[in-house]
Write a protein that holds these residues in place. Structure first.
Motif, PDB file in Angstrom:
ATOM      1  N   ALA A 108     -15.947  11.301  -2.962  1.00  0.00           N
ATOM      2  CA  ALA A 108     -14.517  11.233  -3.258  1.00  0.00           C
ATOM      3  C   ALA A 108     -14.021   9.798  -3.063  1.00  0.00           C
ATOM      4  N   PRO A 109     -13.185   9.297  -3.968  1.00  0.00           N
ATOM      5  CA  PRO A 109     -12.678   7.918  -3.837  1.00  0.00           C
ATOM      6  C   PRO A 109     -11.744   7.760  -2.645  1.00  0.00           C
ATOM      7  N   ASP A 110     -11.610   6.512  -2.180  1.00  0.00           N
ATOM      8  CA  ASP A 110     -10.752   6.216  -1.030  1.00  0.00           C
ATOM      9  C   ASP A 110      -9.274   6.168  -1.412  1.00  0.00           C
ATOM     10  N   GLU A 111      -9.009   5.911  -2.690  1.00  0.00           N
ATOM     11  CA  GLU A 111      -7.624   5.752  -3.129  1.00  0.00           C
ATOM     12  C   GLU A 111      -7.314   6.701  -4.275  1.00  0.00           C
ATOM     13  N   ALA A 112      -6.010   6.966  -4.461  1.00  0.00           N
ATOM     14  CA  ALA A 112      -5.547   7.822  -5.546  1.00  0.00           C
ATOM     15  C   ALA A 112      -4.333   7.186  -6.207  1.00  0.00           C
ATOM     16  N   VAL A 113      -4.167   7.438  -7.488  1.00  0.00           N
ATOM     17  CA  VAL A 113      -2.983   6.972  -8.212  1.00  0.00           C
ATOM     18  C   VAL A 113      -1.960   8.111  -8.228  1.00  0.00           C
ATOM     19  N   VAL A 114      -0.803   7.881  -7.588  1.00  0.00           N
ATOM     20  CA  VAL A 114       0.199   8.924  -7.411  1.00  0.00           C
ATOM     21  C   VAL A 114       1.420   8.608  -8.268  1.00  0.00           C
ATOM     22  N   LEU A 115       1.959   9.640  -8.937  1.00  0.00           N
ATOM     23  CA  LEU A 115       3.204   9.480  -9.683  1.00  0.00           C
ATOM     24  C   LEU A 115       4.379   9.530  -8.695  1.00  0.00           C
ATOM     25  N   SER A 116       5.139   8.467  -8.637  1.00  0.00           N
ATOM     26  CA  SER A 116       6.275   8.394  -7.722  1.00  0.00           C
ATOM     27  C   SER A 116       7.437   7.702  -8.424  1.00  0.00           C
ATOM     28  N   GLY A 117       8.518   8.467  -8.659  1.00  0.00           N
ATOM     29  CA  GLY A 117       9.686   7.900  -9.323  1.00  0.00           C
ATOM     30  C   GLY A 117       9.390   7.372 -10.702  1.00  0.00           C
ATOM     31  N   GLY A 118       8.491   8.038 -11.403  1.00  0.00           N
ATOM     32  CA  GLY A 118       8.140   7.610 -12.747  1.00  0.00           C
ATOM     33  C   GLY A 118       7.136   6.480 -12.787  1.00  0.00           C
ATOM     34  N   GLN A 119       6.749   5.970 -11.630  1.00  0.00           N
ATOM     35  CA  GLN A 119       5.786   4.874 -11.545  1.00  0.00           C
ATOM     36  C   GLN A 119       4.446   5.381 -11.000  1.00  0.00           C
ATOM     37  N   GLN A 120       3.372   4.697 -11.384  1.00  0.00           N
ATOM     38  CA  GLN A 120       2.053   5.016 -10.850  1.00  0.00           C
ATOM     39  C   GLN A 120       1.773   4.109  -9.656  1.00  0.00           C
ATOM     40  N   VAL A 121       1.655   4.721  -8.490  1.00  0.00           N
ATOM     41  CA  VAL A 121       1.484   3.975  -7.239  1.00  0.00           C
ATOM     42  C   VAL A 121       0.114   4.291  -6.651  1.00  0.00           C
ATOM     43  N   ARG A 122      -0.633   3.264  -6.275  1.00  0.00           N
ATOM     44  CA  ARG A 122      -1.951   3.455  -5.675  1.00  0.00           C
ATOM     45  C   ARG A 122      -1.800   3.636  -4.168  1.00  0.00           C
ATOM     46  N   LYS A 123      -2.374   4.725  -3.635  1.00  0.00           N
ATOM     47  CA  LYS A 123      -2.280   5.032  -2.207  1.00  0.00           C
ATOM     48  C   LYS A 123      -3.654   5.416  -1.663  1.00  0.00           C
ATOM     49  N   ALA A 124      -3.816   5.210  -0.354  1.00  0.00           N
ATOM     50  CA  ALA A 124      -5.004   5.729   0.316  1.00  0.00           C
ATOM     51  C   ALA A 124      -4.926   7.255   0.312  1.00  0.00           C
ATOM     52  N   VAL A 125      -6.072   7.919   0.156  1.00  0.00           N
ATOM     53  CA  VAL A 125      -6.061   9.382   0.058  1.00  0.00           C
ATOM     54  C   VAL A 125      -5.474  10.028   1.312  1.00  0.00           C
ATOM     55  N   GLU A 126      -5.598   9.342   2.464  1.00  0.00           N
ATOM     56  CA  GLU A 126      -5.034   9.888   3.704  1.00  0.00           C
ATOM     57  C   GLU A 126      -3.510   9.943   3.658  1.00  0.00           C
ATOM     58  N   GLU A 127      -2.893   9.148   2.790  1.00  0.00           N
ATOM     59  CA  GLU A 127      -1.435   9.097   2.706  1.00  0.00           C
ATOM     60  C   GLU A 127      -0.866  10.054   1.664  1.00  0.00           C
ATOM     61  N   VAL A 128      -1.730  10.715   0.903  1.00  0.00           N
ATOM     62  CA  VAL A 128      -1.274  11.623  -0.148  1.00  0.00           C
ATOM     63  C   VAL A 128      -1.026  12.998   0.447  1.00  0.00           C
ATOM     64  N   GLY A 129       0.120  13.589   0.097  1.00  0.00           N
ATOM     65  CA  GLY A 129       0.480  14.893   0.643  1.00  0.00           C
ATOM     66  C   GLY A 129       0.336  16.009  -0.366  1.00  0.00           C
ATOM     67  N   VAL A 130       0.369  17.244   0.133  1.00  0.00           N
ATOM     68  CA  VAL A 130       0.328  18.420  -0.738  1.00  0.00           C
ATOM     69  C   VAL A 130       1.573  18.417  -1.623  1.00  0.00           C
ATOM     70  N   GLY A 131       1.388  18.660  -2.920  1.00  0.00           N
ATOM     71  CA  GLY A 131       2.509  18.664  -3.847  1.00  0.00           C
ATOM     72  C   GLY A 131       2.644  17.369  -4.635  1.00  0.00           C
ATOM     73  N   ASP A 132       2.035  16.276  -4.139  1.00  0.00           N
ATOM     74  CA  ASP A 132       2.053  15.021  -4.901  1.00  0.00           C
ATOM     75  C   ASP A 132       1.274  15.191  -6.204  1.00  0.00           C
ATOM     76  N   VAL A 133       1.669  14.438  -7.214  1.00  0.00           N
ATOM     77  CA  VAL A 133       0.995  14.511  -8.517  1.00  0.00           C
ATOM     78  C   VAL A 133       0.156  13.261  -8.734  1.00  0.00           C
ATOM     79  N   LEU A 134      -1.129  13.464  -9.000  1.00  0.00           N
ATOM     80  CA  LEU A 134      -2.071  12.367  -9.217  1.00  0.00           C
ATOM     81  C   LEU A 134      -2.316  12.160 -10.702  1.00  0.00           C
ATOM     82  N   VAL A 135      -2.629  10.925 -11.056  1.00  0.00           N
ATOM     83  CA  VAL A 135      -3.051  10.601 -12.418  1.00  0.00           C
ATOM     84  C   VAL A 135      -4.521  10.211 -12.366  1.00  0.00           C
ATOM     85  N   VAL A 136      -5.354  10.936 -13.117  1.00  0.00           N
ATOM     86  CA  VAL A 136      -6.795  10.658 -13.149  1.00  0.00           C
ATOM     87  C   VAL A 136      -7.200  10.408 -14.592  1.00  0.00           C
TER      88      VAL A 136
END
Length: 806
Positions: free
Chosen positions: A301-329
């Motif tokens: 599993a990768p260390d980082e994820a691309v998360v949709l936040s406020g219409g923007q794609q934000v790169r975050k560490a997977v430890e910072e991603v919460g349930v309900g967040d939307v990822l772009v893969v």
């Protein structure tokens, strides 16, 4: 099957499950002095019991301990409930049970329980030395050290720094295992100690000097330096081993080296130390490769994820991603966390998790797993599990637990080694003392032979012959999407002769599909159109199968009205002001609608093949018949054939279908025999029937509905573990994929593991026997004895590592 056998089967299934503590309330009371008694009983998991008498032994022993009020040990569930007078008594229970030869730990999740990685262990005796030393620390309640995985589980009330210092005192290095990838990288960057190299340099100069005019004292000094450089760590470990009453390899080698110097054999002493240090270095490196085989799953599993936040794609560490967040893969990327597809469709390579050879199509609403690979379309995925709760995290946790559980062969060898080592040690001391006293030979010669016997007394290769092979095999299986929950089940899988399969959802898809369409009046399209119009308003599985069949072929529904479901018969609706029906043949017979004469034969044939028939028509005539049935999985026939090639002598199918249907499905799948017309409870009887024929039986099911049969079999195998947590907890072996593709490979791997374990054991025993025989004629020198011991251990490890790539 007898009650005792039933208990044994239940124990196999339950003793490896994790449960929460169940406090059992008792009346509060006080004793003199105002100290409050314990108001609850603590539940423990007990490993190592192989019969009910073991449970009785533990009960009797603990009842004699001061402060213990009640003890109940349940062999069938592998659990023990203890009631104590004071809470402090509970802390000593694991130590008391371990003295009896069993392992136990509270089922309560203790906030002070930690896991440490231990470096420098050469064999199981090192683990025992650490255990005994750490157990003597006042603030430690329980400690378990596993040589195979290189880890220490400890309950304590002190700081991690103190624990690491105590491990260092025993001559080893420990670090807190937090499961992070950073920690793994740091460990791989650590450079091995250069004492072995330094010892080898001094030995080389000393040996070369013996062929020159160097003074004898200088040559002796070089040999002494070689002994000091390479022997410091073993001597330190030997000191604490003796202090804690252990007779491990370090004690034996240190004694041999010191003895060699006392009788003036400085070269022999230096050679013993250097060969021992070199062997340990090579063993440690080889073992580390084995231990990290499962840790490599963390890199999936990768260390980082691309998360949709406020219409923007934000790169975050997977430890910072919460349930309900939307990822772009995007295509070609790995999925960072478990989730549900909310936008897009793609083919996903799930081989890292399930071992499936082909990609799986995913679209909106489908579940995807961390570590799998998005091969084509872009996806938006709603996170459903945090990083520590993903399927891959669960796999790693279960496999590491499995690797720490002792197999029956390993437990037997440990008991054998515990007797063998003291006996040979006593023999070595006797050889040093009695022959010279009785007359034959000089002291020096017998002391030398006794020292060689000390080296031979170490059963290192024998002790590691089983655990290294088991760790390698379990790690290899996990990488292919198969969870083997311990060495016990690996060994059982290697001797299975018969496999019983639940039919629905195991050999078949478990979902009804349209298998045949017979149009009697009009075209097939008219028949499907009418059927879809009636059935698309129903949630019945058969109705959904008909609707899906029509949708796949692009056949639309008509405008209908007056939809109605009739329980036990079917459904009806008005189409173009005409009442249409879709239901059982019996319903049409009740309405007096006759089928064509040639349709009767078709109906009989389709029913014999196990189809459920949907007759479509009006009150005056029948449009046609749709046959719906559970279809055989694509991988079933291939897997059954592969199992037979792997050495399985018999396969059986358990089904509730009638005899004719069961026989036809058995013929199509290649199963040898079938048990038909079974109620769910009858599956247990079918398994017992196979066992009474003298066969060792594995049961394959979905891990939920088949739980009783899985527990009754010698080996329970659940499939589809990636989809349900229940399946991962139920059986002894879990196939993460929802098909049988990896089952033949698992059987082959288990049998190869058993073969390698036998090779290791015989090689170890024959090496020891040869060494013992060669010592007394004087053919075996001291350094040759060390070489045979460390060399045998290294060869055993390398032989076991073949399982990593099987």
């Amino acid at each position: 099957m007898s009650q005792m056998e039933n208990e044994k089967q239940t124990a196999c299934c339950s003793s490896n499950k994790q449960s929460s503590i169940i406090p059992v309330s008792t009346p509060d009371s006080s004793v003199d002095g105002g100290t409050k008694e314990s108001s609850s009983m603590l539940e423990y998991k007990v490993d190592g019991m192989d019969c009910p008498s073991c449970a009785a032994t533990i009960e009797k022993a603990l009842k004699k301990k001061e402060g213990v009020q009640s003890v109940q040990v349940h062999y069938a569930t592998g659990k023990m409930t203890v009631g104590a007078e004071y809470d402090s008594v509970y802390d000593d229970i694991p130590k008391h049970v371990r003295k009896l030869g069993f392992d136990t730990e509270p089922l309560e999740k203790d906030k002070h329980k930690e896991t440490y990685k231990v470096e420098g262990m050469d064999c199981g005796s090192c683990a025992k030395t650490i255990e005994k030393h750490i157990s003597s620390v006042p603030d430690v309640q329980d400690v378990q050290v596993n040589f195979s995985t290189g880890k220490m589980q400890i309950h304590h009330s002190t700081s991690p720094e103190n624990i690491m210092q105590e491990v260092q005192k025993a001559g080893f290095d420990a670090s807190l295992d937090n499961g992070s990838k950073d920690a793994e990288k740091e460990n791989t960057q650590k450079k091995p100690l250069s004492t072995t190299t330094l010892s080898g340099i001094f030995l080389m100069f000393g040996f070369a000097g013996s062929f020159t005019a160097l003074p004898a004292f200088l040559i002796t000094a070089l040999y002494a330096a070689a002994i000091a450089a390479g022997g410091y760590k073993p001597a330190k470990s030997a000191f604490y081993a003796v202090k804690t009453g252990s007779l491990d390899m370090n004690v034996l080698m240190a004694s041999a080296a010191i003895g060699a110097t006392l009788i003036g054999e400085w070269f022999e002493g230096a050679m013993v130390v250097w060969l021992f240090a070199l062997g340990n270095t090579l063993q440690n490196r080889s073992m580390e490769r084995t231990r990290t085989s499962i840790r490599n799953l963390m890199a999936l599993a990768p260390d980082e994820a691309v998360v949709l936040s406020g219409g923007q794609q934000v790169r975050k560490a997977v430890e910072e991603v919460g349930v309900g967040d939307v990822l772009v893969v995007k295509p070609g990327q790995k999925i960072p966390l478990d989730g549900e597809v909310v936008t897009g469709s793609s083919s996903i390579n799930q081989a890292p998790i399930t071992g499936e050879s082909l990609p799986v199509d995913k679209r909106e609403g489908h579940t995807v797993y961390a570590g799998t690979i998005n091969e084509s379309g872009s996806l938006e995925i709603k996170v459903t599990k945090l990083v520590q709760d993903t399927t891959i995290a669960g796999i790693i946790h279960l496999v590491e637990e499995a690797q720490e559980k002792k197999a029956p062969t390993e437990a037997f060898i440990d008991r054998f080694a515990a007797v063998y080592t003291p006996i040979v040690f006593a023999l070595a001391v006797s050889v040093m003392i009695f022959p010279p006293l009785l007359g034959p030979g000089a002291w020096g010669g017998w002391l030398y032979k006794g020292l060689a016997l000390l080296v031979v007394a170490c059963p290192c290769a024998l002790v590691i012959s089983t655990p290294v092979a088991i760790v390698s095999a379990i790690g290899n299986a996990a990488k292919s999407g198969v969870l083997i929950k311990g060495g016990t089940f690996l060994e059982k899988a290697g001797v299975i002769e018969s496999i019983a399969f639940d039919k629905t959802g195991t050999l078949t898809e478990g979902k009804p599909k349209v298998a045949e369409v017979l149009a009697l009046h009009g075209s097939e399209e008219e028949l499907i159109t009418a059927a879809r119009t009636i059935e698309e308003h129903s949630t019945h599985p058969i109705a959904q199968a008909v609707t899906a069949y029509a949708a796949k072929r692009g056949i639309p529904a008509k405008q209908g009205s007056h939809f109605q479901s009739v329980a036990g018969k079917g459904a009806k609706a008005s189409i173009d002001h005409v009442e249409y029906f879709a239901g059982s043949p019996a319903w049409f017979q009740e309405m007096g609608v006759s089928l064509e004469e040639n349709a009767g034969q078709h109906i009989q044939t389709m029913q014999e093949e196990g189809s459920t028939l949907v007759v479509v028509g009006t009150r005056s005539h029948v449009l046609g018949i749709i046959a719906v049935r559970d279809t055989i999985r694509d991988m079933t026939v291939q897997s059954i054939q592969a199992l037979k090639k792997a050495g399985i002598s018999e396969t059986a199918m358990l089904t509730g279908d009638n005899r004719g249907t069961a026989k036809r499905i058995a013929e199509k799948t290649g199963v040898d025999r079938s048990f038909d017309e079974l109620l769910p409870a009858d599956k247990v009887s079918a398994v017992h029937s196979l066992q009474r024929e003298g066969k060792r039986v594995a049961m394959v099911g979905d891990g939920i509905n088949d739980a009783p049969a899985l527990a009754s079999a010698d080996l329970g195998i659940a499939m589809g573990g990636a989809g349900t947590d229940t399946a991962m907890e139920t059986a002894d072996i879990v196939l993460m994929a929802d098909n049988l593709e990896q089952l033949p490979r698992t059987i082959r791997l288990s049998r190869k593991a058993l073969s390698i374990i036998k090779q290791n054991i015989w090689f170890s025993l024959l090496t020891k026997a040869a060494a013992l025989v060669l010592i007394f004629p004087g053919f075996l020198t001291l350094w040759m004895a060390v070489l045979s011991d460390t060399g045998a251990a290294l060869l055993v490890i390398l032989n076991s590592m073949r399982l990593l790539k099987s």
